[in-house]
Design a protein around this motif. Structure first.
Motif, PDB file in Angstrom:
ATOM      1  N   ARG A 483     -25.176 -27.569 -18.282  1.00 45.59           N
ATOM      2  CA  ARG A 483     -24.093 -26.597 -18.195  1.00 45.59           C
ATOM      3  C   ARG A 483     -23.873 -25.923 -19.547  1.00 45.59           C
ATOM      4  N   VAL A 484     -23.132 -24.810 -19.523  1.00 44.35           N
ATOM      5  CA  VAL A 484     -22.812 -24.079 -20.738  1.00 44.35           C
ATOM      6  C   VAL A 484     -21.314 -23.820 -20.764  1.00 44.35           C
ATOM      7  N   SER A 485     -20.701 -24.017 -21.935  1.00 41.59           N
ATOM      8  CA  SER A 485     -19.290 -23.685 -22.101  1.00 41.59           C
ATOM      9  C   SER A 485     -19.201 -22.335 -22.796  1.00 41.59           C
ATOM     10  N   PHE A 486     -18.901 -21.268 -22.029  1.00 36.42           N
ATOM     11  CA  PHE A 486     -18.830 -19.936 -22.622  1.00 36.42           C
ATOM     12  C   PHE A 486     -17.617 -19.780 -23.543  1.00 36.42           C
ATOM     13  N   PRO A 487     -16.449 -20.363 -23.205  1.00 40.10           N
ATOM     14  CA  PRO A 487     -15.356 -20.303 -24.184  1.00 40.10           C
ATOM     15  C   PRO A 487     -15.715 -20.991 -25.499  1.00 40.10           C
ATOM     16  N   HIS A 488     -16.437 -22.104 -25.398  1.00 42.44           N
ATOM     17  CA  HIS A 488     -16.829 -22.797 -26.629  1.00 42.44           C
ATOM     18  C   HIS A 488     -17.809 -21.955 -27.436  1.00 42.44           C
ATOM     19  N   ARG A 489     -18.754 -21.313 -26.765  1.00 43.25           N
ATOM     20  CA  ARG A 489     -19.671 -20.425 -27.485  1.00 43.25           C
ATOM     21  C   ARG A 489     -18.901 -19.308 -28.171  1.00 43.25           C
ATOM     22  N   GLY A 490     -17.920 -18.753 -27.472  1.00 39.93           N
ATOM     23  CA  GLY A 490     -17.114 -17.705 -28.082  1.00 39.93           C
ATOM     24  C   GLY A 490     -16.354 -18.218 -29.287  1.00 39.93           C
ATOM     25  N   ARG A 491     -15.795 -19.430 -29.162  1.00 40.86           N
ATOM     26  CA  ARG A 491     -15.055 -20.020 -30.282  1.00 40.86           C
ATOM     27  C   ARG A 491     -15.957 -20.203 -31.502  1.00 40.86           C
ATOM     28  N   VAL A 492     -17.167 -20.729 -31.305  1.00 40.48           N
ATOM     29  CA  VAL A 492     -18.071 -20.971 -32.430  1.00 40.48           C
ATOM     30  C   VAL A 492     -18.443 -19.656 -33.108  1.00 40.48           C
ATOM     31  N   VAL A 493     -18.752 -18.623 -32.325  1.00 40.13           N
ATOM     32  CA  VAL A 493     -19.106 -17.330 -32.905  1.00 40.13           C
ATOM     33  C   VAL A 493     -17.954 -16.784 -33.729  1.00 40.13           C
ATOM     34  N   LEU A 494     -16.747 -16.814 -33.174  1.00 39.70           N
ATOM     35  CA  LEU A 494     -15.593 -16.236 -33.859  1.00 39.70           C
ATOM     36  C   LEU A 494     -15.200 -17.033 -35.099  1.00 39.70           C
ATOM     37  N   GLU A 495     -15.137 -18.354 -34.964  1.00 40.26           N
ATOM     38  CA  GLU A 495     -14.650 -19.170 -36.073  1.00 40.26           C
ATOM     39  C   GLU A 495     -15.707 -19.382 -37.143  1.00 40.26           C
ATOM     40  N   ARG A 496     -16.972 -19.530 -36.767  1.00 43.08           N
ATOM     41  CA  ARG A 496     -18.000 -19.870 -37.748  1.00 43.08           C
ATOM     42  C   ARG A 496     -18.677 -18.648 -38.360  1.00 43.08           C
ATOM     43  N   LEU A 497     -18.772 -17.552 -37.622  1.00 41.31           N
ATOM     44  CA  LEU A 497     -19.497 -16.396 -38.148  1.00 41.31           C
ATOM     45  C   LEU A 497     -18.580 -15.347 -38.761  1.00 41.31           C
ATOM     46  N   ILE A 498     -17.370 -15.156 -38.222  1.00 38.60           N
ATOM     47  CA  ILE A 498     -16.472 -14.158 -38.815  1.00 38.60           C
ATOM     48  C   ILE A 498     -15.123 -14.758 -39.206  1.00 38.60           C
ATOM     49  N   CYS A 499     -15.009 -16.094 -39.161  1.00 37.56           N
ATOM     50  CA  CYS A 499     -13.803 -16.792 -39.625  1.00 37.56           C
ATOM     51  C   CYS A 499     -12.534 -16.265 -38.958  1.00 37.56           C
ATOM     52  N   GLN A 500     -12.600 -16.008 -37.675  1.00 41.88           N
ATOM     53  CA  GLN A 500     -11.437 -15.548 -36.920  1.00 41.88           C
ATOM     54  C   GLN A 500     -10.840 -16.725 -36.169  1.00 41.88           C
ATOM     55  N   PRO A 501      -9.614 -17.150 -36.509  1.00 45.42           N
ATOM     56  CA  PRO A 501      -8.993 -18.276 -35.796  1.00 45.42           C
ATOM     57  C   PRO A 501      -8.830 -17.963 -34.312  1.00 45.42           C
TER      58      PRO A 501
END
Length: 649
Positions: A483-501
């Motif tokens: 399975r894939v967690s799309f909210p989790h993927r979105g969280r990682v992209v936002l928090e880790r790549l552009i530092c957006q809480p």
């Protein structure tokens, strides 16, 4: 001595808060940073020391004495410091940690290899033959032994390791009836003071030229050495006796020393490297006295190593940041996750390693040398795991659907990409969104590229799978078994790549549970329609769904999501990976966020904690998607992280 060091570990951890106000820093240039921060006085005396990371301690022991001890596993973990442990605000330090560390130190001492040494300290003096007291047979080359053992008394003037050698020209064994015995083959055992130290098996009916050798340690005093033949038949043996040869030894780090002056110099170098600073003559004299008073050099040096490794100057980074040796320590801890080597220590002693120093001892020259060293992969690996949230790939329990070797390979590929970007100063955009994929033969299929013909990560031009964002490691880390967690993927992209809480789910709700197919889309629609969830998921879900063309292992799949499911609140459509990449690149936050992660790694404290003048300025500096990765590391290193006051007492 050990108990005093034990308590010193706690005394070193006591500190209070302090700080200052930082002016704006408008450049990544270390000289400009220094000028902008002139006059700002950090409260050095009140700064809490930073305990070294568990991995740093493990690598430091290995690099210092060559002993491999899994300190990362044996020591209690840090739980409150985010992806990078060892920060003063969240480091683990208490009786349990200190006791565990004492165990690690003892393991390191036990694992330190001993090598033969020509020093004459270890005795018994010279080689000595212990004669076999047996009757001589008419055959002059054979000695008949009518008893089953023989004893020789040996006076050992000083203790030390020895080699026992039984050089038997021939051994013939018969029973009382004149026939060879049956059953288990006979053995010859050597006992010292009643304790067996060697056992030799006589495997053939006759052994010609049999040399049986074993090592042991003889204590000082009168020692009884017994040679015993089993079973209890009559034996005939031709031998010159048992040869006892002393084997002087030193730890491997002092190998090659042939006199006491050399040994003292090696000890002083080891202590200076371990404590990352010059050591005064009085301290060296005290440590050397322990060596001289010990029964043997090996034992004395082991005692000294115990003291050195339990000293707060080894366990903590106590430097103020304003000396060349502090700069050497910061470079080594950051880039090698370990101690300075001889080159760094020599440059520090010469007063170099400054940001504007020219020549081979300049900061820039040494940083590049260190990045080219294989040890720099340690930093790249840990930064990749922390920055890109690859922790699930390092935990077999978290991802038991992936083969252990494959998980490790995926992490290595991300680390190789980071290290390559540092060595060649590639831009932030090229690392995260570029056209080059780092793959090996084991992961080529996941990346949909041809095998590169290499078992190690190699760069492969790939417009469809290039950059960290589209790497199998980054995509697989946010997956689960099937399975894939799309909210989790979105969280990682936002928090880790552009530092957006992105905020936390209400009431501890797990809103990132992996789902598959239409169920994932339906769940996303419900979350975005729910007033309690929409605030986060109207941003999280579109970003994650834009990466919906990759499965839980990072492989491409034929999957399409409705356009309205990938629209951000401002109307931006992210229905494809290329559109997501354009949106990320235009956010103007890739560069500053990368700078934040490098500063967090170098500084060792959470990104939202108060920092020194230079660090505060660095986070507002003009880093961009075009900023070089090497430049960001360089700026973070020279942002005076060691001058950072603690926020907790």
């Amino acid at each position: 001595m050990l108990r005093r060091s034990f308590y010193a570990l706690f005394l070193a951890g006591a500190a209070c808060s302090g700080g200052g106000t930082a002016p704006a820093v408008t450049s990544l240039d270390p000289v400009a940073v220094e000028e902008a921060c002139a006059g700002v006085e950090p409260v050095l005396a009140n700064r809490a020391p930073r305990r070294l990371r568990r991995s740093t301690l493990e690598h430091a022991i290995e690099d210092l004495v060559g002993a491999s001890v899994p300190a990362s596993i044996l020591l209690p973990p840090d739980f409150a410091t985010g992806p990078f442990e060892g920060a003063s605000e969240g480091m683990t330090m208490g009786p349990a940690w200190a006791n565990a560390w004492l165990g690690v130190v003892q393991d390191a001492i036990d694992a330190t290899d001993a090598v033969p040494a020509p020093l004459a300290r270890v005795v018994p003096q010279g080689s000595q033959v212990l004669p076999m007291e047996m009757a001589t047979d008419p055959d002059p080359w054979v000695v008949t032994m009518s008893a089953t053992s023989t004893r020789t008394v040996l006076e050992v003037t000083e203790p030390g390791p020895v080699t026992l050698t039984l050089d038997a020209h021939a051994i013939v064994y018969w029973n009382d009836e004149g026939t060879p015995p049956v059953g288990a083959p006979p053995v010859v055992t050597v006992l010292v003071d009643g304790t067996e130290v060697a056992r030799f098996e006589v495997s053939d009916e006759t052994q010609d030229g049999a040399v049986m050798e074993a090592s042991t340690y003889l204590r000082a005093g009168t020692r009884t050495v017994d040679v015993v033949f089993l079973p209890t038949e009559v034996y005939r043996i031709a031998t010159d006796g048992l040869l006892v040869t002393p084997v002087p030894s030193l730890p491997a780090w002092a190998e090659g020393c042939e006199d006491m002056a050399c040994l003292r110099e090696e000890l002083e170098r080891l202590v200076q490297r371990a404590w990352r600073a010059p050591v005064d003559a009085e301290s060296v004299d005290a440590l050397w006295a322990i060596v001289e008073e010990a029964p043997s050099h090996m034992e004395g040096l082991s005692r000294v190593l115990e003291i050195v490794l339990t000293d707060p100057r080894f366990v903590f980074d106590l430097g103020s940041g304003d000396t060349a040796h502090d700069r050497a320590a910061t470079l080594a801890i950051t880039v090698w996750d370990s101690l300075p080597d001889a080159g760094l220590m020599a440059c520090a002693t010469a007063g170099g390693l400054g940001p504007s120093d020219p020549g081979p001892c300049g900061g820039a020259a040494q940083l590049q040398r260190m990045l080219e060293d294989p040890r720099a992969m340690r930093m790249a690996r840990q930064v990749a795991v922390g920055w890109f949230d690859l922790a699930s790939l390092t935990d077999a329990f978290a991802r038991d659907d992936l083969d252990d070797a494959l998980r490790a390979e995926l992490v290595e590929e991300s680390a190789a990409a980071v290290l390559d970007a540092l060595r060649n100063n590639r831009s932030v955009g090229e690392l995260l969104l570029g056209a080059t994929a780092w793959v090996s033969d084991a992961t080529a299929e996941l990346h949909d590229v041809a095998d590169p013909g290499s078992a190690s990560p190699s760069p492969v031009p790939s417009g469809d799978r290039g950059g960290v964002l589209r790497s199998a490691a980054f995509l697989a880390a946010s997956g689960d078994a099937g399975r894939v967690s799309f909210p989790h993927r979105g969280r990682v992209v936002l928090e880790r790549l552009i530092c957006q809480p992105t905020g936390d789910p209400p009431n501890g709700l797990d809103a990132t549970a992996p789902m598959a197919g239409d169920a994932a889309l339906s769940a996303s629609e419900l979350r975005r329609a729910d007033p309690n969830c929409s605030g986060c998921h109207t941003t999280l879900d579109p970003v994650g769904l834009a990466l919906g063309g990759f499965d839980e292992h990072g492989a491409s799949v034929d999957r399409w999501w409705p356009t309205d499911a990938t629209v951000l609140p401002d109307g931006t459509r992210l229905e494809s990976v290329p559109r997501l990449m354009v949106w990320l690149a235009s956010s103007h936050r890739l560069g500053p966020c990368a700078s934040t992660w490098w500063t967090a790694w170098v500084d060792g404290i959470p990104a939202d904690a108060p920092r020194s003048c230079a660090v505060d300025g660095l986070l507002e500096s003009p880093a961009s998607i075009d900023s070089g990765m090497g430049d960001l590391l360089w700026a973070a290193l020279w942002s005076a992280p060691r001058l950072t006051p603690s926020t907790e007492g």
